[in-house]
Design an enzyme around this catalytic site. Sequence first.
Site, short mmCIF file in Angstrom:
data_model
loop_
_atom_site.label_atom_id
_atom_site.label_comp_id
_atom_site.label_asym_id
_atom_site.label_seq_id
_atom_site.Cartn_x
_atom_site.Cartn_y
_atom_site.Cartn_z
N LYS A 158 0.82 -1.21 0.00
CA LYS A 158 0.00 0.00 0.00
C LYS A 158 0.86 1.26 0.00
O LYS A 158 1.95 1.28 0.54
CB LYS A 158 -0.91 0.02 1.24
CG LYS A 158 -1.97 -1.07 1.21
CD LYS A 158 -2.73 -1.16 2.51
CE LYS A 158 -3.70 -0.03 2.71
NZ LYS A 158 -4.55 -0.25 3.91
N PHE A 202 -2.96 -9.17 4.32
CA PHE A 202 -4.19 -8.96 3.58
C PHE A 202 -5.29 -9.84 4.16
O PHE A 202 -5.13 -11.04 4.29
CB PHE A 202 -4.00 -9.29 2.09
CG PHE A 202 -5.26 -9.11 1.29
CD1 PHE A 202 -5.74 -7.84 1.00
CD2 PHE A 202 -5.99 -10.21 0.86
CE1 PHE A 202 -6.91 -7.66 0.29
CE2 PHE A 202 -7.18 -10.03 0.14
CZ PHE A 202 -7.64 -8.76 -0.14
N HIS A 208 -16.15 -3.62 7.46
CA HIS A 208 -15.59 -2.28 7.61
C HIS A 208 -16.30 -1.62 8.80
O HIS A 208 -17.50 -1.40 8.77
CB HIS A 208 -15.83 -1.46 6.34
CG HIS A 208 -15.37 -0.03 6.45
ND1 HIS A 208 -14.28 0.46 5.78
CD2 HIS A 208 -15.84 1.00 7.19
CE1 HIS A 208 -14.11 1.74 6.09
NE2 HIS A 208 -15.05 2.09 6.96
N GLU A 288 -6.98 3.31 8.18
CA GLU A 288 -6.47 4.68 8.03
C GLU A 288 -7.32 5.63 8.86
O GLU A 288 -8.35 5.23 9.40
CB GLU A 288 -6.51 5.11 6.56
CG GLU A 288 -7.91 5.18 5.98
CD GLU A 288 -7.96 5.80 4.58
OE1 GLU A 288 -7.03 6.54 4.22
OE2 GLU A 288 -8.94 5.55 3.87
N ASN A 290 -9.37 9.23 8.55
CA ASN A 290 -9.89 10.28 7.67
C ASN A 290 -9.99 11.55 8.49
O ASN A 290 -10.67 11.58 9.52
CB ASN A 290 -11.25 9.90 7.10
CG ASN A 290 -11.15 8.76 6.09
OD1 ASN A 290 -11.90 7.82 6.15
ND2 ASN A 290 -10.19 8.84 5.20
N ARG A 292 -11.51 14.45 8.34
CA ARG A 292 -12.60 15.32 7.87
C ARG A 292 -13.92 14.74 8.34
O ARG A 292 -13.95 13.68 8.92
CB ARG A 292 -12.60 15.34 6.34
CG ARG A 292 -12.72 13.92 5.82
CD ARG A 292 -12.92 13.83 4.35
NE ARG A 292 -12.54 12.52 3.84
CZ ARG A 292 -13.28 11.44 3.87
NH1 ARG A 292 -14.49 11.47 4.39
NH2 ARG A 292 -12.85 10.29 3.38
N ARG A 338 -27.03 5.89 0.72
CA ARG A 338 -26.56 6.95 -0.18
C ARG A 338 -27.36 6.82 -1.47
O ARG A 338 -27.28 5.79 -2.15
CB ARG A 338 -25.08 6.77 -0.51
CG ARG A 338 -24.20 6.88 0.70
CD ARG A 338 -22.75 6.93 0.25
NE ARG A 338 -21.86 6.85 1.40
CZ ARG A 338 -20.58 7.11 1.36
NH1 ARG A 338 -20.01 7.47 0.21
NH2 ARG A 338 -19.83 7.02 2.44
P1 ADP Z 1 -7.59 4.32 0.49
O1 ADP Z 1 -7.04 5.43 1.33
O2 ADP Z 1 -6.96 4.26 -0.86
O3 ADP Z 1 -9.09 4.26 0.48
P2 ADP Z 1 -7.53 2.15 2.49
O4 ADP Z 1 -6.35 1.87 3.32
O5 ADP Z 1 -8.70 2.82 3.15
O6 ADP Z 1 -7.06 2.98 1.20
O7 ADP Z 1 -8.01 0.83 1.80
C1 ADP Z 1 -9.04 0.82 0.81
C2 ADP Z 1 -9.73 -0.53 0.76
O8 ADP Z 1 -8.80 -1.56 0.39
C3 ADP Z 1 -10.29 -0.98 2.11
O9 ADP Z 1 -11.58 -0.46 2.34
C4 ADP Z 1 -10.28 -2.49 1.95
O10 ADP Z 1 -11.41 -2.91 1.21
C5 ADP Z 1 -9.04 -2.75 1.12
N1 ADP Z 1 -7.88 -3.04 2.00
C6 ADP Z 1 -6.93 -2.17 2.41
N2 ADP Z 1 -6.03 -2.78 3.22
C7 ADP Z 1 -6.44 -4.06 3.34
C8 ADP Z 1 -5.94 -5.22 4.05
N3 ADP Z 1 -4.84 -5.17 4.79
N4 ADP Z 1 -6.62 -6.37 3.92
C9 ADP Z 1 -7.74 -6.45 3.15
N5 ADP Z 1 -8.25 -5.42 2.48
C10 ADP Z 1 -7.62 -4.23 2.55
#
Ligand code: ADP
Length: 448
Positions: A158, A202, A208, A288, A290, A292, A338
């Site tokens: 990532k 992963f 979520h 992460e 956010n 905002r 939404r």
């Molecule tokens: P962005 O800031 O690009 O939205 P995120 O870190 O929020 O990135 O991740 C976006 C999506 O990717 C998550 O909602 C999830 O569906 C998938 N994802 C991210 N990290 C993982 C992980 N470690 N395992 C499984 N899915 C992941």
Amino acid sequence: MLKRVLIANRGEIALRIIRACRDLGIETVCVYSKADAAAPYLKFADATVCIGNPPATESYLDISRIIAAAEITGADAIHPGYGFLAENSHFAEVCRDCKIEFIGPSPEAMALLGDKVSCKKMARKARVPTFPGSDDAIEDPEEAAKVAEKIGYPVIVKAAAGGGGRGMRIVKSRDDLESAIDSAAQEAAAAFGNGAVYIEKFLEAARHVEVQVLGDKHGNAIHLYERDCSIQRRHQKLIEEAPAPVVDPKKRDDVCKSAAKLIKNAEYAGAATVEFLLDDQQNFYMLEVNTRVQVEHPVTEMITGVDIVKQQLLIAAGEELAYRQRDIKPRGHAFECRINAEDPARNFAPSPGPVDVFEAPGGLGVRMDTHCVPGYRVPSNYDSMIGKLIVHAETREDAMMRMHRALSELRIEPIKTTASLQMELMKNESFMQGGVDIHFLERLLASE
Ligand code: ADP
């Protein structure tokens, strides 16, 4: 107190912010692009300024035009809403340089939590549960391979500066690791001007779950409990609810408290959301932060009674949080749908254009946040979301029934919307039982 707030956004969130300002007796300035010149919410603003052409880069993303509009109209603060400039720390810095209060965190706190590597480090210190993985950005592929071996494949590469799902690669075996690191780094460098990437475990199936937090400028921080946003298509949330169904109460409490601690440690003033994935063993892992207000903030408002946008304004004005943690007592269950101008029958193709018929539902526990009125024309230049239907009831079951009823009253014609799909979901057995994972909706759509 703030006197005049400029709203650097459009659509339902612009109206949401106008309403919160008016509830506080604060004047508003609304900027708009040429595509939004006829937007119905502009009439509620005390001043309006056209800031440019329909493409967002020539209007809602143009920092100099927005700052000029604030200076001309004498605004003392800017609310960025969500999207556009809301998580742009450079914009927050420009506001500060121009002596305009940015309604959100300081540029430093935003940058610290916005970078996923530094955020993860801070999270660990606050005992926020994080994914196993690399502690720092990857320098050496050999090191990365060792980390991946230790946590076990599949892993995900990532981008530290990531957003919108870009710069991510799922890696199933050692053979694919190096090429995934290279391509993710290249994509991240092109998209964000920062090619730093890291790896973490992963999770195949997860829910979520995210925690709403508020911090003030005096070092106080509280949480407003969690939301579940597992009903997604292509990482876009379609239905959100609060509280999350089937979560262990002790784990919920620990995670919510740690999220508040994280923003307190980051000296964060404003509203933020700490996002997690939750596995089937009830383990939370932070995704992460956010920095905002989120689209889905109303479900938290419905169960806590706290007006989150009003709190953002009061925090920016320098007030101390009016709530202690013990004052927050969630009640009942809330859902949000939404409503997007998209056609579910045609693979969610955008469906912009004139809205001849618009009838919003009503009744006890029903709230519709929308800028749409009969005769409104949905422009094709922006996000397709035209409103949010929110319901609150004593139990989850009652809230689902109420949402189904409210959706059945909603009429938006002739454009197509996601409401038909959401109505179907409110009667879906698996969703009714709670605990569906983030791939549930895509599986359902593929099977139809
Ligand atoms: P962005 O800031 O690009 O939205 P995120 O870190 O929020 O990135 O991740 C976006 C999506 O990717 C998550 O909602 C999830 O569906 C998938 N994802 C991210 N990290 C993982 C992980 N470690 N395992 C499984 N899915 C992941």
